[in-house]
Design an enzyme around this catalytic site. Structure first.
Site, PDB file in Angstrom:
ATOM      1  NE  ARG A 211      -4.203  -1.519   0.133  1.00 40.94           N
ATOM      2  CZ  ARG A 211      -4.315  -2.518  -0.747  1.00 40.94           C
ATOM      3  NH1 ARG A 211      -3.401  -2.701  -1.683  1.00 40.94           N
ATOM      4  NH2 ARG A 211      -5.363  -3.326  -0.704  1.00 40.94           N
ATOM      5  CG  HIS A 259      -2.959  -0.540  -6.884  1.00 42.21           C
ATOM      6  ND1 HIS A 259      -3.334   0.097  -5.734  1.00 42.21           N
ATOM      7  CD2 HIS A 259      -3.135  -1.869  -6.634  1.00 42.21           C
ATOM      8  CE1 HIS A 259      -3.717  -0.796  -4.821  1.00 42.21           C
ATOM      9  NE2 HIS A 259      -3.605  -2.005  -5.351  1.00 42.21           N
TER      10      HIS A 259
HETATM   11  P1  NDP Z   1      -1.934 -11.809   4.577  1.00 44.96           P
HETATM   12  O1  NDP Z   1      -2.910 -11.297   5.578  1.00 44.96           O
HETATM   13  O2  NDP Z   1      -2.085 -13.187   4.065  1.00 44.96           O
HETATM   14  O3  NDP Z   1      -0.452 -11.699   5.180  1.00 44.96           O
HETATM   15  C1  NDP Z   1      -0.014 -10.588   5.896  1.00 44.96           C
HETATM   16  C2  NDP Z   1       1.394 -10.857   6.427  1.00 44.96           C
HETATM   17  O4  NDP Z   1       1.891  -9.658   7.045  1.00 44.96           O
HETATM   18  C3  NDP Z   1       1.430 -11.953   7.473  1.00 44.96           C
HETATM   19  O5  NDP Z   1       2.567 -12.749   7.300  1.00 44.96           O
HETATM   20  C4  NDP Z   1       1.535 -11.163   8.795  1.00 44.96           C
HETATM   21  O6  NDP Z   1       2.213 -11.845   9.828  1.00 44.96           O
HETATM   22  C5  NDP Z   1       2.358  -9.977   8.344  1.00 44.96           C
HETATM   23  N1  NDP Z   1       2.166  -8.833   9.237  1.00 44.96           N
HETATM   24  C6  NDP Z   1       1.030  -8.155   9.485  1.00 44.96           C
HETATM   25  N2  NDP Z   1       1.256  -7.181  10.385  1.00 44.96           N
HETATM   26  C7  NDP Z   1       2.560  -7.263  10.710  1.00 44.96           C
HETATM   27  C8  NDP Z   1       3.393  -6.540  11.604  1.00 44.96           C
HETATM   28  N3  NDP Z   1       2.933  -5.541  12.351  1.00 44.96           N
HETATM   29  N4  NDP Z   1       4.684  -6.905  11.698  1.00 44.96           N
HETATM   30  C9  NDP Z   1       5.176  -7.934  10.966  1.00 44.96           C
HETATM   31  N5  NDP Z   1       4.437  -8.656  10.094  1.00 44.96           N
HETATM   32  C10 NDP Z   1       3.148  -8.321   9.980  1.00 44.96           C
HETATM   33  O7  NDP Z   1      -1.926 -10.753   3.385  1.00 44.96           O
HETATM   34  P2  NDP Z   1      -1.666 -11.039   1.822  1.00 44.96           P
HETATM   35  O8  NDP Z   1      -0.349 -11.697   1.666  1.00 44.96           O
HETATM   36  O9  NDP Z   1      -2.840 -11.681   1.207  1.00 44.96           O
HETATM   37  O10 NDP Z   1      -1.626  -9.524   1.258  1.00 44.96           O
HETATM   38  C11 NDP Z   1      -0.718  -8.578   1.779  1.00 44.96           C
HETATM   39  C12 NDP Z   1      -1.086  -7.175   1.291  1.00 44.96           C
HETATM   40  O11 NDP Z   1      -0.738  -7.027  -0.081  1.00 44.96           O
HETATM   41  C13 NDP Z   1      -2.576  -6.839   1.291  1.00 44.96           C
HETATM   42  O12 NDP Z   1      -3.017  -6.494   2.589  1.00 44.96           O
HETATM   43  C14 NDP Z   1      -2.636  -5.672   0.340  1.00 44.96           C
HETATM   44  O13 NDP Z   1      -2.424  -4.467   1.044  1.00 44.96           O
HETATM   45  C15 NDP Z   1      -1.461  -5.918  -0.599  1.00 44.96           C
HETATM   46  N6  NDP Z   1      -1.911  -6.221  -1.956  1.00 44.96           N
HETATM   47  C16 NDP Z   1      -1.536  -5.404  -2.984  1.00 44.96           C
HETATM   48  C17 NDP Z   1      -1.930  -5.657  -4.268  1.00 44.96           C
HETATM   49  C18 NDP Z   1      -1.496  -4.796  -5.397  1.00 44.96           C
HETATM   50  O14 NDP Z   1      -2.002  -4.944  -6.520  1.00 44.96           O
HETATM   51  N7  NDP Z   1      -0.556  -3.894  -5.217  1.00 44.96           N
HETATM   52  C19 NDP Z   1      -2.788  -6.808  -4.578  1.00 44.96           C
HETATM   53  C20 NDP Z   1      -3.111  -7.621  -3.458  1.00 44.96           C
HETATM   54  C21 NDP Z   1      -2.692  -7.327  -2.189  1.00 44.96           C
HETATM   55  P3  NDP Z   1       1.567 -13.160  10.537  1.00 44.96           P
HETATM   56  O15 NDP Z   1       1.481 -14.193   9.444  1.00 44.96           O
HETATM   57  O16 NDP Z   1       2.552 -13.525  11.562  1.00 44.96           O
HETATM   58  O17 NDP Z   1       0.234 -12.748  11.058  1.00 44.96           O
HETATM   59  C1  OXD Z   2      -5.844  -5.926  -3.194  1.00 47.17           C
HETATM   60  C2  OXD Z   2      -5.383  -4.964  -4.185  1.00 47.17           C
HETATM   61  O1  OXD Z   2      -5.705  -5.701  -1.998  1.00 47.17           O
HETATM   62  O2  OXD Z   2      -5.734  -5.117  -5.359  1.00 47.17           O
HETATM   63  O3  OXD Z   2      -6.370  -6.977  -3.609  1.00 47.17           O
HETATM   64  O4  OXD Z   2      -4.639  -4.036  -3.863  1.00 47.17           O
END
Ligand code: NDP
Ligand code: OXD
Length: 296
Positions: A211, A259
């Site tokens: 993000r 994006h």
């Molecule tokens: P998940 O919820 O599956 O994974 C999130 C990860 O982040 C987990 O490993 C979690 O740790 C870790 N995490 C969360 N908070 C913290 C913290 N404070 N400190 C350390 N680690 C942390 O998310 P996804 O992998 O599905 O997606 C990640 C992000 O990617 C989405 O939220 C979105 O913002 C972004 N995204 C962007 C897209 C784009 O087109 N640019 C498309 C899709 C997604 P733990 O496993 O230990 O809980």
């Molecule tokens: C998502 C994105 O979070 O597209 O899926 O950014």
């Protein structure tokens, strides 16, 4: 597009397209992305809010989000595949110095450079969830030296796991390429800042595909201009679309995409939305429910 695909899967579905939703009390299930704030309060019989993407920060920014209505998100292998392809491309583009060869081409300069072996390049992935873990595994297959940072420790073949704030400095110090795949939460907002950059090895490269609000944009510009970071590949921004007068557009060390690192594919994702709708209707537990208090 999404409604068409849902209709194709189940022609009997009663689908209302906002803002023409008819009687608000008939709405039980909302499928949404970047909704107008306060809108959900109208729907007193709401039983599920389904995010059209992997992230739910677009929902949590609404101070009037109805409490106790579960929020679901998309978890789909095609999203992870798209994201991993983008991340690998960003990594290889940087490692094989394609930007420099493009500059050479512009002035017809024949200038071979010695590449660094993948195993000698430390890649650090912030966030080892659905997307981060997939990218990590695929980068391991390419022989990169991969580590991940998450809240809780992970066991992923070939990936060094760092967990929690206390492990962050060690994780950063070995990350020649830092990739952000964290969810946007109060804990992670602004996490890509000067304090983090200075702990990376000199010449490190940043890929932000999570993000825009993870990144303190002025801190990135300062780190690039000081030469501490060698470049950045950015898919997400504080303001999207990126304003025309934004300094990132013309920065020679920044590569920009709009994006698109991973995009929800309606064909792939609508079956799981429909399944959750049917689960809601029959009172079964929903799938891919997020923890609203944790923020992801
Ligand atoms: P998940 O919820 O599956 O994974 C999130 C990860 O982040 C987990 O490993 C979690 O740790 C870790 N995490 C969360 N908070 C913290 C913290 N404070 N400190 C350390 N680690 C942390 O998310 P996804 O992998 O599905 O997606 C990640 C992000 O990617 C989405 O939220 C979105 O913002 C972004 N995204 C962007 C897209 C784009 O087109 N640019 C498309 C899709 C997604 P733990 O496993 O230990 O809980
Ligand atoms: C998502 C994105 O979070 O597209 O899926 O950014």
């Amino acid at each position: 597009m999404f409604a068409d695909e849902l209709k194709r899967l189940d022609p009997d579905l009663d689908i209302r397209l906002w803002p023409h939703f008819g009687k608000a009390d008939e709405i039980e299930f909302v499928l949404t992305w970047n909704h107008p704030l306060g809108e959900f309060n109208k729907f007193k019989k709401l039983k599920c809010i389904a995010s059209l993407g992997a992230g739910i920060d677009h929902l949590l920014r609404d101070p009037d989000l109805p409490e106790a209505v579960p929020i679901t998100r998309v978890i789909q292998s095609s999203m992870a595949q798209f994201m991993s392809e983008y991340v690998i491309l960003g990594v290889l583009h940087y490692c094989r110095q394609f930007a420099m060869y493009k500059d050479d081409q512009a002035v017809k300069r024949w200038q071979p450079r010695q590449p660094i072996l993948a195993r000698d390049i430390g890649i650090g992935i912030m966030g080892l969830g659905q997307l981060g873990a997939d990218a990590a595994c695929k980068l391991v297959q390419l022989d990169f030296n991969v580590a991940g940072w998450s809240r809780t420790p992970k066991t992923i073949g070939g990936v060094e796991s760092y967990a929690g704030d206390e492990a962050l400095d060690d994780f950063l110090s070995r990350s020649d390429i830092l990739i952000c795949l964290l969810p946007l939460t109060p804990d992670t907002r602004g996490i890509l800042n000067a304090g983090i950059f200075e702990k990376l090895p000199a010449g490190a490269y940043l890929i932000n595909v999570a993000r825009g609000a993870h990144l303190v944009e002025k801190d990135l510009l300062a780190a690039l201009d000081a030469g501490h970071l060698s470049g950045a590949c950015l898919d997400v921004f504080q303001t999207e679309p990126l304003p025309e007068d934004h300094p990132f557009w013309n920065h020679p060390k920044i590569f920009i995409t709009p994006h698109i690192s991973s995009i929800t594919d309606p064909m792939a994702v609508m079956p799981q939305i429909l399944e959750n709708y049917r689960r809601m209707k029959s009172g079964k537990p929903l799938r891919h429910v997020v923890d609203i208090n944790r923020g992801y």
